[in-house]
Scaffold this motif. Structure first.
Motif, PDB file in Angstrom:
ATOM      1  N   SER A 158      -4.148   8.207   1.832  1.00 22.54           N
ATOM      2  CA  SER A 158      -4.562   7.188   2.793  1.00 22.54           C
ATOM      3  C   SER A 158      -6.056   7.306   3.088  1.00 22.54           C
ATOM      4  O   SER A 158      -6.798   6.326   3.003  1.00 22.54           O
ATOM      5  N   SER A 180       0.832  -1.197   0.000  1.00 25.96           N
ATOM      6  CA  SER A 180       0.000   0.000   0.000  1.00 25.96           C
ATOM      7  C   SER A 180       0.870   1.252   0.000  1.00 25.96           C
ATOM      8  O   SER A 180       0.503   2.278  -0.592  1.00 25.96           O
ATOM      9  N   THR A 181       2.021   1.183   0.654  1.00 24.61           N
ATOM     10  CA  THR A 181       2.983   2.291   0.665  1.00 24.61           C
ATOM     11  C   THR A 181       3.406   2.630  -0.747  1.00 24.61           C
ATOM     12  O   THR A 181       3.467   3.807  -1.138  1.00 24.61           O
ATOM     13  N   SER A 206      -2.954  -4.772   3.433  1.00 25.20           N
ATOM     14  CA  SER A 206      -4.301  -4.208   3.295  1.00 25.20           C
ATOM     15  C   SER A 206      -5.147  -5.042   2.346  1.00 25.20           C
ATOM     16  O   SER A 206      -6.370  -5.090   2.485  1.00 25.20           O
ATOM     17  N   MET A 261       0.570   4.276   4.194  1.00 20.92           N
ATOM     18  CA  MET A 261       0.101   5.020   3.020  1.00 20.92           C
ATOM     19  C   MET A 261       0.397   6.511   3.167  1.00 20.92           C
ATOM     20  O   MET A 261       0.740   7.188   2.186  1.00 20.92           O
ATOM     21  N   ILE A 262       0.291   7.028   4.381  1.00 21.76           N
ATOM     22  CA  ILE A 262       0.653   8.425   4.633  1.00 21.76           C
ATOM     23  C   ILE A 262       2.127   8.652   4.297  1.00 21.76           C
ATOM     24  O   ILE A 262       2.487   9.598   3.580  1.00 21.76           O
ATOM     25  N   ILE A 284      -5.561  10.844   9.829  1.00 23.20           N
ATOM     26  CA  ILE A 284      -5.363  10.109   8.572  1.00 23.20           C
ATOM     27  C   ILE A 284      -5.914  10.953   7.432  1.00 23.20           C
ATOM     28  O   ILE A 284      -7.116  11.192   7.342  1.00 23.20           O
ATOM     29  N   ALA A 325       0.620   4.375  -2.810  1.00 19.77           N
ATOM     30  CA  ALA A 325       0.445   5.777  -2.422  1.00 19.77           C
ATOM     31  C   ALA A 325       1.570   6.644  -2.988  1.00 19.77           C
ATOM     32  O   ALA A 325       1.328   7.761  -3.463  1.00 19.77           O
ATOM     33  N   GLU A 333      -1.068   0.133   8.549  1.00 17.77           N
ATOM     34  CA  GLU A 333      -1.283   0.357   7.120  1.00 17.77           C
ATOM     35  C   GLU A 333      -1.723   1.785   6.768  1.00 17.77           C
ATOM     36  O   GLU A 333      -1.246   2.350   5.783  1.00 17.77           O
ATOM     37  N   PRO A 334      -2.623   2.426   7.532  1.00 15.66           N
ATOM     38  CA  PRO A 334      -2.949   3.823   7.191  1.00 15.66           C
ATOM     39  C   PRO A 334      -1.726   4.727   7.236  1.00 15.66           C
ATOM     40  O   PRO A 334      -1.575   5.629   6.404  1.00 15.66           O
TER      41      PRO A 334
END
Length: 561
Positions: free
Chosen positions: A96, A48-49, A77, A517-518, A92, A52, A513-514
């Motif tokens: 994300s 997920s990183t 995720s 993504m940030i 968040i 993003a 995970e959030p």
């Protein structure tokens, strides 16, 4: 005349042979040469990183390529972790939050509720409501839904992605004047860029580039911490043997009879001391009891009930909690570890971060066998109370998830592997608000969470787990820019938003995970601005970076209401 013709024909034949050989030689060399693929930014990893980061770069009009070992993108995720570890959802933002808004939009359609009516689904999330109609976000979801959202991000932003490509970790990183020029895969493709992002959980590119990192727990003395290092007798959750006084020996109470499987005979270490051991991994299964969508738990070919003798003794003691997790849509459950002996395969992953691909494959195979055997044991062993056996046998893997992988998650939960030692090291002191963060690129808020690290024998002769912690942050905290950037003298053009620079216990909060993504979006922003200004990533003025992050809806500060 006939002789002249013969000579001429022979000469022609020789020329033809030479010409053919030259063509073959040229063709061979052309095929043998590795294919070089170029872009402004090369991202290694399909998490997920990574998505993003790529989306942010595409929106900044930079050419970007994702090259990854995964065939299925999205990391955890999209691989079973659908009951999101959130913390405070207010911090968040950006891409994300956009992901969770897309989840919300998906589940607004009544047609996607195939195994459960929408109004029958509870609204319990991880510390918050699962469905937020005000912010139009949803924090629980099915794995295939998450994967499709990530695929939509890729398609809509026209991002090139090369799947099932594995970095040549021995010779595949070309460094010129302290910067990565290219990375080469085991299949021979070479990817050349101006900036590189290592978005993998393991930090393989970072390590291959010669960047300094750490594996395991630091001693508390290293960063003046309290919750790092060995934590014997510290029980923050239910994942321990407490005062059950269970014998670790084959014949209870008799050390000469040998030790049961999955118990270490090594000393656990001094309190607060460091080691090179890592918190346990497991698979986040997607299970269901919806009739017509159940794949029964199978008996593994190498099933050995002796591997679960310790669990048998737990049941005999009266403890019966074994699996946890949370409800996700369509009568499914994201299943996680619960109790002293569960899906966390304690002590069997120590070699994973540094292991070769072949060795990692062996470790994954062992984890799968252990996990499947555990499920079978729970459903069939007579030591398990009948009511529990009856209950688990109503459940199974979800037939409509991971359909090309035997309905088993694509990725193991790599809770921790390598962690970079970068320009700034996040510790519990920043998480707990004791030290100020001057250059924030995002925020976190989840509990500093570590699963068990070891299972050992106490001086009193009983089995015990160690390393399971949950320490709450007083309020959301800022994450420093230096946590995702190596020291300049080690690498000038690499950004590392997953294997971030942090202590073991601080990583226990950041690793959600959030937040990944940030940090992925922030990594993409750093790369994009550095390219715009034609400067090294280390020289980018923080004021300009901060301004762009805020413009793109990243949350960099928190005011307590």
């Amino acid at each position: 005349m006939k002789n002249l013709n013969s000579i001429f024909n022979i000469h022609q034949i020789k020329l033809l042979i030479l010409f053919s050989l030259s063509i073959l030689f040229f063709s061979f060399n052309t095929i043998a040469q590795p294919k070089t693929i170029k872009a402004d930014v090369i991202i290694y990893g399909g998490t997920s990183t990574a998505i993003a980061s790529a989306v942010q770069l595409s929106r900044m009009h930079k050419s970007v390529i994702i090259v990854c070992p995964e065939k299925h993108i999205g990391g955890l995720s999209a691989s079973g972790l659908g009951f999101t570890d959130i913390g405070n959802k207010v911090v968040i933002g950006g891409i994300s939050k956009e992901f969770y808004q897309r989840v919300y939009n998906h589940y607004q359609n009544d047609d996607v509720w195939k195994w459960q009516a929408k109004n029958e689904y509870g609204n319990e999330g991880q510390g918050t409501t699962a469905i937020d109609d005000v912010a139009k976000t949803m924090w629980t979801f099915e794995p295939h839904v998450a994967e499709q959202i990530f695929e939509d991000f890729i398609k809509q932003n026209k991002i090139k992605i090369y799947r099932d490509k594995w970095l040549d970790r021995e010779n595949g990183v070309e460094l010129v004047n302290g910067a990565i020029k290219s990375i080469t895969m085991l299949t021979g493709e070479k990817f050349e860029g101006k900036i590189f992002i290592d978005a993998g959980y393991e930090g393989d590119l970072m390590a291959a580039a010669g960047v300094k990192y750490h594996v395991g727990r630091e001693a508390n003395s290293v960063y003046n911490e309290t919750w790092n290092g060995v934590q014997k007798g510290v029980f923050h959750h239910s994942h321990n043997f407490g005062n059950l006084n269970i014998s670790p020996y084959v014949i209870p109470g008799d050390p000469t009879s040998g030790v049961l499987p999955r118990i270490s005979t090594a000393a656990p270490g001094e309190q607060g001391s460091g080691d090179h051991q890592i918190q346990a991994y497991n698979y986040r299964l997607c299970t269901t009891n919806a009739k017509g969508n159940i794949v029964p738990f199978e008996k593994p070919k190498d099933y050995d009930p002796a591997q679960y003798e310790l669990l048998r003794r737990v049941f005999t003691s009266g403890r019966t909690n074994m699996f946890g997790g949370g409800n996700i849509p369509n009568n499914k459950r994201d299943v996680n570890n619960v109790g002293p002996f569960s899906s966390d395969n304690i002590g069997m992953n120590y070699d994973y971060p540094e292991a070769s691909y072949a060795k990692r494959k062996e470790i994954l195979k062992e984890h799968i066998s252990y996990h499947k055997g555990l499920l079978y044991f729970w459903g069939h062993d007579e030591s398990v109370p009948e009511r529990l056996r009856d209950n688990i046998n109503k459940w199974g893997l979800s037939k409509d998830e991971f359909v090309d992988n035997g309905h088993w998650p694509y990725q193991i939960y790599v809770r921790e592997a390598r962690r970079m030692v970068g320009d700034f090291v996040m510790t519990e002191n920043e998480i707990l608000g004791k030290h100020k963060v001057n250059e924030p690129i995002g925020m976190g808020s989840y509990t500093m969470d570590s699963h068990n690290v070891q299972r050992y024998i106490t001086p009193e002769g009983y089995v015990q787990n160690e390393g399971d912690l949950g320490v709450d942050a007083n309020q959301p905290y800022q994450i420093h820019l230096g946590t995702i950037i190596p020291k300049k003298e080690q690498c000038k053009n690499l950004i590392v938003p997953s294997a971030v620079s942090s202590s073991h216990i601080a990583f226990g909060s950041i690793r959600m995970e959030p937040v990944f993504m940030i940090l992925g979006q922030s990594a993409g922003t750093i790369a994009g601005l550095a390219l715009d200004k034609k400067m090294d990533i280390h020289d980018l003025p923080f004021g300009e970076l901060s301004k762009r992050l805020i413009a793109d809806k990243q949350v960099l500060s928190y005011i307590k209401p």
